[in-house]
Design a protein around this motif. Structure first.
Motif, mmCIF file in Angstrom:
data_model
loop_
_atom_site.group_PDB
_atom_site.id
_atom_site.type_symbol
_atom_site.label_atom_id
_atom_site.label_comp_id
_atom_site.label_asym_id
_atom_site.label_seq_id
_atom_site.Cartn_x
_atom_site.Cartn_y
_atom_site.Cartn_z
ATOM 1 N N THR A 51 41.057 34.598 37.022
ATOM 2 C CA THR A 51 41.296 33.704 38.161
ATOM 3 C C THR A 51 40.393 34.042 39.343
ATOM 4 O O THR A 51 40.016 33.159 40.109
ATOM 5 C CB THR A 51 42.775 33.743 38.593
ATOM 6 N N ASP A 52 40.011 35.313 39.486
ATOM 7 C CA ASP A 52 39.080 35.699 40.562
ATOM 8 C C ASP A 52 37.708 35.063 40.362
ATOM 9 O O ASP A 52 37.052 34.683 41.335
ATOM 10 C CB ASP A 52 38.931 37.218 40.648
ATOM 11 N N VAL A 53 37.271 34.937 39.116
ATOM 12 C CA VAL A 53 35.980 34.302 38.819
ATOM 13 C C VAL A 53 36.041 32.811 39.173
ATOM 14 O O VAL A 53 35.119 32.266 39.783
ATOM 15 C CB VAL A 53 35.597 34.507 37.332
ATOM 16 N N ILE A 54 37.156 32.174 38.824
ATOM 17 C CA ILE A 54 37.325 30.752 39.153
ATOM 18 C C ILE A 54 37.337 30.566 40.665
ATOM 19 O O ILE A 54 36.674 29.673 41.200
ATOM 20 C CB ILE A 54 38.624 30.194 38.528
ATOM 21 N N MET A 55 38.060 31.422 41.368
ATOM 22 C CA MET A 55 38.136 31.313 42.833
ATOM 23 C C MET A 55 36.762 31.514 43.455
ATOM 24 O O MET A 55 36.386 30.789 44.392
ATOM 25 C CB MET A 55 39.134 32.327 43.381
ATOM 26 N N ALA A 56 35.982 32.439 42.941
ATOM 27 C CA ALA A 56 34.624 32.664 43.454
ATOM 28 C C ALA A 56 33.760 31.427 43.247
ATOM 29 O O ALA A 56 32.971 31.062 44.124
ATOM 30 C CB ALA A 56 33.999 33.884 42.771
ATOM 31 N N GLU A 57 33.910 30.773 42.104
ATOM 32 C CA GLU A 57 33.157 29.538 41.838
ATOM 33 C C GLU A 57 33.558 28.442 42.823
ATOM 34 O O GLU A 57 32.719 27.710 43.334
ATOM 35 C CB GLU A 57 33.386 29.063 40.394
ATOM 36 N N ILE A 58 34.845 28.327 43.083
ATOM 37 C CA ILE A 58 35.340 27.324 44.031
ATOM 38 C C ILE A 58 34.733 27.565 45.413
ATOM 39 O O ILE A 58 34.262 26.632 46.070
ATOM 40 C CB ILE A 58 36.890 27.361 44.089
ATOM 41 N N LEU A 59 34.709 28.815 45.841
ATOM 42 C CA LEU A 59 34.231 29.142 47.190
ATOM 43 C C LEU A 59 32.725 29.011 47.348
ATOM 44 O O LEU A 59 32.229 28.983 48.477
ATOM 45 C CB LEU A 59 34.691 30.547 47.568
ATOM 46 N N LYS A 60 31.995 28.889 46.253
ATOM 47 C CA LYS A 60 30.549 28.701 46.332
ATOM 48 C C LYS A 60 30.175 27.335 46.912
ATOM 49 O O LYS A 60 29.070 27.158 47.394
ATOM 50 C CB LYS A 60 29.902 28.822 44.947
ATOM 51 N N ASN A 61 31.103 26.386 46.855
ATOM 52 C CA ASN A 61 30.808 25.032 47.318
ATOM 53 C C ASN A 61 31.570 24.735 48.609
ATOM 54 O O ASN A 61 32.747 24.376 48.573
ATOM 55 C CB ASN A 61 31.162 24.004 46.249
#
Length: 172
Positions: A51-61
């Motif tokens: 879930t941390d990887v998904i959250m990091a992807e979300i925050l990239k945009n």
């Protein structure tokens, strides 16, 4: 925390209002005839992601208006999704969830499912019914499904249908 995924979409304009990051969970017990994502049904299919990887992807945009969680059936993985939803809300993003369960059924599922629901802004509930399918429906596949304002519903202790303006935006 690990979650089983069917996939993600970085910049969706069809899974809710505005620009959204879409998370498609893996695993579904509903098996609706005509399902848009039948390959997401297998409980052991897809892949595991943190879930941390998904959250990091979300925050990239920084242009995202929100996140949509769909499936499969999201409420089969409530613990991992609560963790992800907390991060989404901490960053001020709108959270929309699609579920084959109705709002009332989710309330009866258990504590973790209710916690996930409580973090959600809008829920599209109910199984897809091919006999009620319509391409003219906004943000849902069949007429039986409801677009519910969850925060208002929890406050009022009854289902509050989400209002949508002519531009497809959610309004209070």
């Amino acid at each position: 925390m690990k979650i089983r995924l069917y996939g993600t979409v970085n910049d969706s304009i069809v899974d809710g209002p505005g620009l959204r990051y879409s998370v498609f969970t893996q695993g579904c017990l509903h098996h609706c005839p005509g399902c848009h994502n039948p390959k997401s049904h297998d409980l052991q299919g897809g892949y595991l992601e943190d879930t941390d990887v998904i959250m990091a992807e979300i925050l990239k945009n920084p242009l995202l208006d929100g996140v949509t969680i769909s499936g499969g059936e999201p409420f089969l993985q409530p613990v991992a999704l609560v963790e992800l939803a907390k991060g989404i809300k901490q960053h001020g993003l709108h959270l929309m969830i699609y579920s084959g369960y109705t709002y009332e059924e989710i309330l009866d599922l258990g504590e973790n499912e209710r916690k996930l629901l409580s973090l959600c802004d809008v829920l599209v509930d109910g199984c897809f019914l091919i006999g009620q399918r319509s391409l003219s429906l906004l943000y849902k596949g069949s007429a039986n499904q409801r677009i519910i304002n969850i925060q208002a519903s929890l406050k009022e202790k009854c289902v509050s249908i989400q209002k949508i303006n002519d531009y497809g935006e959610f309004i209070e």
